[in-house]
Design a protein around this motif. Structure first.
Motif, PDB file in Angstrom:
ATOM      1  N   ILE A   1     -55.805  57.222 -39.507  1.00 38.29           N
ATOM      2  CA  ILE A   1     -54.451  56.966 -39.011  1.00 38.29           C
ATOM      3  C   ILE A   1     -54.056  57.933 -37.902  1.00 38.29           C
ATOM      4  O   ILE A   1     -53.379  57.557 -36.935  1.00 38.29           O
ATOM      5  CB  ILE A   1     -53.442  57.032 -40.177  1.00 38.29           C
ATOM      6  CG1 ILE A   1     -53.686  55.874 -41.150  1.00 38.29           C
ATOM      7  CG2 ILE A   1     -52.013  56.975 -39.663  1.00 38.29           C
ATOM      8  CD1 ILE A   1     -52.895  55.961 -42.443  1.00 38.29           C
ATOM      9  N   LEU A   2     -54.490  59.187 -38.001  1.00 40.55           N
ATOM     10  CA  LEU A   2     -54.093  60.178 -37.011  1.00 40.55           C
ATOM     11  C   LEU A   2     -54.951  60.157 -35.752  1.00 40.55           C
ATOM     12  O   LEU A   2     -54.626  60.838 -34.776  1.00 40.55           O
ATOM     13  CB  LEU A   2     -54.116  61.574 -37.632  1.00 40.55           C
ATOM     14  CG  LEU A   2     -52.981  61.843 -38.628  1.00 40.55           C
ATOM     15  CD1 LEU A   2     -53.152  63.196 -39.287  1.00 40.55           C
ATOM     16  CD2 LEU A   2     -51.626  61.754 -37.942  1.00 40.55           C
ATOM     17  N   GLU A   3     -56.008  59.377 -35.749  1.00 38.41           N
ATOM     18  CA  GLU A   3     -56.867  59.337 -34.559  1.00 38.41           C
ATOM     19  C   GLU A   3     -56.121  58.789 -33.338  1.00 38.41           C
ATOM     20  O   GLU A   3     -56.163  59.410 -32.262  1.00 38.41           O
ATOM     21  CB  GLU A   3     -58.120  58.503 -34.856  1.00 38.41           C
ATOM     22  CG  GLU A   3     -59.190  58.601 -33.789  1.00 38.41           C
ATOM     23  CD  GLU A   3     -59.688  60.025 -33.559  1.00 38.41           C
ATOM     24  OE1 GLU A   3     -59.903  60.378 -32.378  1.00 38.41           O
ATOM     25  OE2 GLU A   3     -59.829  60.778 -34.542  1.00 38.41           O
ATOM     26  N   PRO A   4     -55.420  57.648 -33.419  1.00 40.45           N
ATOM     27  CA  PRO A   4     -54.669  57.201 -32.243  1.00 40.45           C
ATOM     28  C   PRO A   4     -53.539  58.143 -31.868  1.00 40.45           C
ATOM     29  O   PRO A   4     -53.185  58.255 -30.688  1.00 40.45           O
ATOM     30  CB  PRO A   4     -54.139  55.817 -32.653  1.00 40.45           C
ATOM     31  CG  PRO A   4     -54.206  55.788 -34.132  1.00 40.45           C
ATOM     32  CD  PRO A   4     -55.356  56.658 -34.517  1.00 40.45           C
ATOM     33  N   VAL A   5     -52.946  58.838 -32.849  1.00 40.66           N
ATOM     34  CA  VAL A   5     -51.912  59.821 -32.539  1.00 40.66           C
ATOM     35  C   VAL A   5     -52.510  60.958 -31.725  1.00 40.66           C
ATOM     36  O   VAL A   5     -51.940  61.390 -30.715  1.00 40.66           O
ATOM     37  CB  VAL A   5     -51.278  60.360 -33.840  1.00 40.66           C
ATOM     38  CG1 VAL A   5     -50.244  61.448 -33.526  1.00 40.66           C
ATOM     39  CG2 VAL A   5     -50.627  59.230 -34.623  1.00 40.66           C
ATOM     40  N   ALA A   6     -53.666  61.445 -32.133  1.00 45.04           N
ATOM     41  CA  ALA A   6     -54.332  62.536 -31.414  1.00 45.04           C
ATOM     42  C   ALA A   6     -54.695  62.135 -29.988  1.00 45.04           C
ATOM     43  O   ALA A   6     -54.795  62.989 -29.104  1.00 45.04           O
ATOM     44  CB  ALA A   6     -55.587  62.962 -32.175  1.00 45.04           C
ATOM     45  N   ARG A   7     -54.868  60.831 -29.769  1.00 45.60           N
ATOM     46  CA  ARG A   7     -55.199  60.345 -28.418  1.00 45.60           C
ATOM     47  C   ARG A   7     -53.964  60.012 -27.588  1.00 45.60           C
ATOM     48  O   ARG A   7     -54.066  59.450 -26.502  1.00 45.60           O
ATOM     49  CB  ARG A   7     -56.099  59.117 -28.521  1.00 45.60           C
ATOM     50  CG  ARG A   7     -57.446  59.423 -29.165  1.00 45.60           C
ATOM     51  CD  ARG A   7     -58.302  58.177 -29.314  1.00 45.60           C
ATOM     52  NE  ARG A   7     -59.520  58.481 -30.045  1.00 45.60           N
ATOM     53  CZ  ARG A   7     -60.749  58.138 -29.641  1.00 45.60           C
ATOM     54  NH1 ARG A   7     -60.905  57.484 -28.507  1.00 45.60           N
ATOM     55  NH2 ARG A   7     -61.793  58.432 -30.368  1.00 45.60           N
ATOM     56  N   GLY A   8     -52.788  60.360 -28.120  1.00 46.26           N
ATOM     57  CA  GLY A   8     -51.559  60.175 -27.366  1.00 46.26           C
ATOM     58  C   GLY A   8     -51.004  58.772 -27.377  1.00 46.26           C
ATOM     59  O   GLY A   8     -50.163  58.430 -26.532  1.00 46.26           O
ATOM     60  N   LEU A   9     -51.413  57.946 -28.346  1.00 44.41           N
ATOM     61  CA  LEU A   9     -51.023  56.538 -28.338  1.00 44.41           C
ATOM     62  C   LEU A   9     -49.753  56.249 -29.129  1.00 44.41           C
ATOM     63  O   LEU A   9     -49.275  55.115 -29.130  1.00 44.41           O
ATOM     64  CB  LEU A   9     -52.173  55.687 -28.890  1.00 44.41           C
ATOM     65  CG  LEU A   9     -53.490  55.794 -28.101  1.00 44.41           C
ATOM     66  CD1 LEU A   9     -54.571  54.976 -28.775  1.00 44.41           C
ATOM     67  CD2 LEU A   9     -53.282  55.336 -26.668  1.00 44.41           C
ATOM     68  N   GLY A  10     -49.198  57.247 -29.813  1.00 45.18           N
ATOM     69  CA  GLY A  10     -47.978  57.023 -30.571  1.00 45.18           C
ATOM     70  C   GLY A  10     -47.799  58.092 -31.634  1.00 45.18           C
ATOM     71  O   GLY A  10     -48.586  59.039 -31.731  1.00 45.18           O
ATOM     72  N   PHE A  11     -46.732  57.921 -32.440  1.00 47.38           N
ATOM     73  CA  PHE A  11     -46.481  58.828 -33.569  1.00 47.38           C
ATOM     74  C   PHE A  11     -46.631  58.053 -34.869  1.00 47.38           C
ATOM     75  O   PHE A  11     -46.671  56.827 -34.889  1.00 47.38           O
ATOM     76  CB  PHE A  11     -45.076  59.436 -33.471  1.00 47.38           C
ATOM     77  CG  PHE A  11     -43.974  58.496 -33.883  1.00 47.38           C
ATOM     78  CD1 PHE A  11     -43.495  58.477 -35.183  1.00 47.38           C
ATOM     79  CD2 PHE A  11     -43.408  57.611 -32.967  1.00 47.38           C
ATOM     80  CE1 PHE A  11     -42.481  57.614 -35.571  1.00 47.38           C
ATOM     81  CE2 PHE A  11     -42.389  56.735 -33.334  1.00 47.38           C
ATOM     82  CZ  PHE A  11     -41.929  56.733 -34.651  1.00 47.38           C
ATOM     83  N   THR A  12     -46.710  58.783 -35.966  1.00 44.66           N
ATOM     84  CA  THR A  12     -46.746  58.141 -37.277  1.00 44.66           C
ATOM     85  C   THR A  12     -46.088  59.052 -38.304  1.00 44.66           C
ATOM     86  O   THR A  12     -45.695  60.186 -37.989  1.00 44.66           O
ATOM     87  CB  THR A  12     -48.182  57.795 -37.702  1.00 44.66           C
ATOM     88  OG1 THR A  12     -48.147  56.865 -38.782  1.00 44.66           O
ATOM     89  CG2 THR A  12     -48.968  59.037 -38.121  1.00 44.66           C
ATOM     90  N   VAL A  13     -45.943  58.578 -39.522  1.00 40.26           N
ATOM     91  CA  VAL A  13     -45.420  59.377 -40.634  1.00 40.26           C
ATOM     92  C   VAL A  13     -46.425  59.305 -41.774  1.00 40.26           C
ATOM     93  O   VAL A  13     -46.836  58.206 -42.184  1.00 40.26           O
ATOM     94  CB  VAL A  13     -44.044  58.869 -41.102  1.00 40.26           C
ATOM     95  CG1 VAL A  13     -43.571  59.669 -42.317  1.00 40.26           C
ATOM     96  CG2 VAL A  13     -43.025  58.971 -39.969  1.00 40.26           C
ATOM     97  N   LEU A  14     -46.839  60.477 -42.248  1.00 39.89           N
ATOM     98  CA  LEU A  14     -47.862  60.582 -43.287  1.00 39.89           C
ATOM     99  C   LEU A  14     -47.512  61.707 -44.260  1.00 39.89           C
ATOM    100  O   LEU A  14     -46.778  62.631 -43.903  1.00 39.89           O
ATOM    101  CB  LEU A  14     -49.226  60.922 -42.659  1.00 39.89           C
ATOM    102  CG  LEU A  14     -50.074  59.811 -42.066  1.00 39.89           C
ATOM    103  CD1 LEU A  14     -51.326  60.428 -41.454  1.00 39.89           C
ATOM    104  CD2 LEU A  14     -50.452  58.807 -43.125  1.00 39.89           C
ATOM    105  N   PRO A  15     -48.070  61.687 -45.469  1.00 41.25           N
ATOM    106  CA  PRO A  15     -47.963  62.851 -46.339  1.00 41.25           C
ATOM    107  C   PRO A  15     -48.722  64.047 -45.743  1.00 41.25           C
ATOM    108  O   PRO A  15     -49.712  63.883 -45.026  1.00 41.25           O
ATOM    109  CB  PRO A  15     -48.629  62.391 -47.648  1.00 41.25           C
ATOM    110  CG  PRO A  15     -48.602  60.904 -47.595  1.00 41.25           C
ATOM    111  CD  PRO A  15     -48.731  60.566 -46.143  1.00 41.25           C
TER     112      PRO A  15
END
Length: 294
Positions: free
Chosen positions: A223-237
């Motif tokens: 889940i955090l892979e696209p976030v790390a690539r600057g593609l968006g944010f997410t919410v996770l534990p």
């Protein structure tokens, strides 16, 4: 029920390929080994293709060999499960949600490395499957993000699991418009988790449905892979974020409050936890205390 001695003779014969060497290894006569194989073939049909200096297995022989391997593995599992009084030997079976599992599994492997007599069996599953796995005695202990109401399981508090809004490293999140610009990386629990944070952080703004979705992934480890690539944010534990290998590529947004999930420990209520399960849980709890995650 197939005679265990016959099966042992067949397994060794399939491995070494010779009646003579099989008899020597098992300390039997060659005639005894042949008799064992004949008994099996009378019940199951041809198992071997006998050639000069070579023995091959028929399809039935391959099936029987697989069956023998399953029996051996089942016997090993039984031995591990019955060693319940030893804290550093035997099987530790745990079923958890994916987010917490990602973080806890390496800690369990650390314990196994220190005590090679332990065998860690860890399954990732949603809450309903976690409960069923414990109720069906498939796993001794489980973790749930919702407290169950079932008389057949004992329930206790295990840990708190904070939710985090995770952005690409260096991203600025000062307003609702910043989130809309970034876009949302969704996952199976993404909208419900995001709503819990955003409804309090931005009470006068729209909901998560008003933010463009820039992707969806159902594998918690990715889940955090696209976030790390600057593609968006997410919410996770937090546990899922801690387990991500490229934490330098992401950031956690700071808010004045923290949305918390509680992790509940469950096991069958009818009998106590094994010594090794208690030992593993103590190890995990101490690690979480040291990391200030309890």
């Amino acid at each position: 029920m197939l005679n265990p001695q016959w099966l042992r003779s067949f397994t060794v014969l399939a491995e070494v390929g010779s009646f003579t060497r099989t008899a020597e290894q098992l300390k039997l006569t060659q005639a005894a080994v042949s008799q064992h194989i004949n008994h099996l073939e009378q019940q199951l049909g041809p198992l071997l293709i006998r050639r000069t200096r070579q023995i091959d297995l028929t399809p039935a022989g391959h099936s029987l060999l697989a069956y023998c391997a399953e029996l051996e593995q089942a016997g090993q599992r039984l031995t591990l499960r019955l060693s319940g009084g030893e804290q550093s030997k035997g099987q530790v079976s745990l079923v958890t949600p994916g987010s917490s599992g990602l973080f806890l599994y390496p800690l369990l492997l650390e314990l196994q490395s220190a005590h090679p007599g332990l065998a860690i069996h860890h399954k990732f599953a949603p809450d309903t499957d976690v409960l069923n796995a414990v109720l069906n005695n498939e796993y001794e202990i489980g973790l749930l993000s919702t407290k169950p109401d079932n008389p057949h399981v004992a329930v206790s508090h295990f840990a708190q699991e904070p939710l985090e809004l995770v952005t690409p490293a260096g991203a600025t999140v000062n307003s609702w418009q910043d989130l809309q610009r970034l876009g949302f990386i969704d996952h199976p629990d993404g909208r419900s988790m995001a709503t819990r944070i955003l409804s309090r952080a931005y009470p006068n703004a729209g909901g998560i449905r008003d933010i463009p979705v820039h992707g969806f992934i159902n594998q918690v480890g990715l889940i955090l892979e696209p976030v790390a690539r600057g593609l968006g944010f997410t919410v996770l534990p937090r546990y899922a974020r801690k387990a991500f290998v490229r934490n330098e590529a992401i950031s956690v947004a700071e808010f004045d409050y923290t949305a918390m999930d509680t992790l509940w420990l469950i096991h069958r209520a009818e009998w106590p936890l094994s010594a090794r399960a208690k030992y593993a849980l103590d190890h995990l709890k101490q690690k979480l205390v040291n990391m200030e995650l309890m």
